[in-house]
Design an enzyme around this catalytic site. Structure first.
Site, PDB file in Angstrom:
ATOM      1  N   GLY A  39       0.818  -1.211   0.000  1.00  0.00           N
ATOM      2  CA  GLY A  39       0.000   0.000   0.000  1.00  0.00           C
ATOM      3  C   GLY A  39       0.847   1.254   0.000  1.00  0.00           C
ATOM      4  N   SER A  45     -13.035  -5.759  10.304  1.00  0.00           N
ATOM      5  CA  SER A  45     -11.747  -6.189   9.749  1.00  0.00           C
ATOM      6  C   SER A  45     -10.587  -5.734  10.623  1.00  0.00           C
ATOM      7  CB  SER A  45     -11.577  -5.667   8.311  1.00  0.00           C
ATOM      8  OG  SER A  45     -11.340  -4.273   8.280  1.00  0.00           O
ATOM      9  N   SER A  68      -3.312  -1.168  11.696  1.00  0.00           N
ATOM     10  CA  SER A  68      -4.691  -1.315  12.146  1.00  0.00           C
ATOM     11  C   SER A  68      -5.341   0.068  12.089  1.00  0.00           C
ATOM     12  CB  SER A  68      -4.736  -1.913  13.555  1.00  0.00           C
ATOM     13  OG  SER A  68      -6.065  -2.047  14.008  1.00  0.00           O
ATOM     14  N   SER A 106       1.581   3.420  -2.456  1.00  0.00           N
ATOM     15  CA  SER A 106       1.392   4.407  -3.518  1.00  0.00           C
ATOM     16  C   SER A 106       0.884   5.755  -3.016  1.00  0.00           C
ATOM     17  CB  SER A 106       0.429   3.861  -4.580  1.00  0.00           C
ATOM     18  OG  SER A 106      -0.841   3.586  -4.016  1.00  0.00           O
ATOM     19  N   SER A 107       0.454   5.831  -1.760  1.00  0.00           N
ATOM     20  CA  SER A 107      -0.067   7.093  -1.236  1.00  0.00           C
ATOM     21  C   SER A 107      -0.100   7.049   0.290  1.00  0.00           C
ATOM     22  CB  SER A 107      -1.482   7.358  -1.773  1.00  0.00           C
ATOM     23  OG  SER A 107      -2.388   6.354  -1.322  1.00  0.00           O
TER      24      SER A 107
END
Length: 273
Positions: A10, A149, A132, A12-13
């Site tokens: 994750g 989740s 988290s 990319s940003s």
């Protein structure tokens, strides 16, 4: 602190990109992975190895881990950061969408971990750092699947920590509060699509208003605060188990712990007006 081989998902940003930049500046070998490789050109120019990775695709995960092991022979740190939020009422969100939420936020992360652990176990060292959220400790209306989740990730990480401790592998949980993003837009579009016209539209509109007000009032903390926490966890021989960082993170966790369910319910719903 020695140079570590680090994989960030994750990247990319947001938190992932900020952390990659910080760890590069710390002198580490950074592999930055995400679906949108084109958005990591700046990381590539800064020295990161950028990889295409869909966390829900087994072949992508295998290729990602395989490339790092082939080139470096080890992975010292896995920063499981890829994730997204699914918003809408339990009644209206499809189970297909809910399953995808868990595929990204838990099962994809778990598969990455399964493939990395044997290498860390062999070298009897390593760190697995999982993003988290304060949502892993609290709750609210119309965020049930995202919250579920993150609650699952918290419990899963705690169990993993005990399993890997004998092998010298640390498991660290990052619990960001409000972090600067296009938060109002991220929440409002998907939420109103799911629940903006049905029986929960009043709550949905209130939540969107709250999110937009939060953004207009200065938003949240910079993703850099999370990057700094990750950097500290990597540097320490005995890192903290949890790092609650960013705007409102510690107050929210404190209030959830000490108010009790009914009072916390009232607090949350008081923000939905």
């Amino acid at each position: 602190m020695g140079k570590k081989v680090i994989l960030i998902t994750g990247a990319s940003s947001g938190i992932g990109k900020a952390t990659a930049q910080k760890l590069l500046s710390d002198g580490h070998i950074v592999y930055a992975a995400a679906r949108r490789v084109e958005q990591m050109r700046d990381l590539h120019k800064s020295g990161a190895v950028t990889l295409s990775l869909d966390i829900t695709h087994e072949e992508d995960i295998q290729a990602c881990i395989g490339k790092i092991i082939k080139e470096q022979g080890r992975i010292d740190v896995l920063f499981n950061n890829a994730g997204f939020g699914l918003f809408g009422s339990v009644e209206e969100v499809s189970l297909e969408d809910a399953r995808y939420q868990f595929d990204v936020n838990l099962f994809g992360l778990a598969r990455m971990t399964q493939l990395v652990v044997p290498y860390m176990r062999e070298q009897r060292s390593g760190k697995i750092i999982n993003t988290s959220s304060v949502a892993g400790k609290m709750y609210g209306p119309l965020v049930a699947w995202y919250t579920a989740s993150k609650h699952a990730l918290e419990g899963w990480s705690d169990c993993l920590r005990l399993e890997l401790k004998p092998f010298g592998i640390d498991v660290v949980i990052i619990e960001p509060g409000t972090i600067e993003t296009a938060f109002g837009d991220v929440v409002s579009g998907p939420l109103l699509k799911q629940s903006g016209n049905g029986p929960y539209k009043s709550t949905a509109n209130s939540l969107v208003k709250t999110a937009q007000n939060t953004s207009q009032a200065g938003g949240g903390s910079s993703p850099v605060v999370v990057a700094n926490a990750v950097s500290k966890a990597i540097a320490k021989n005995n890192p903290k188990i949890r790092y609650a960082v960013g705007k409102l993170a510690k107050p929210i966790i404190f209030l959830r712990k000490w108010l009790g369910d009914r009072n916390f319910d009232r607090l949350i719903m008081s923000q939905m007006k």
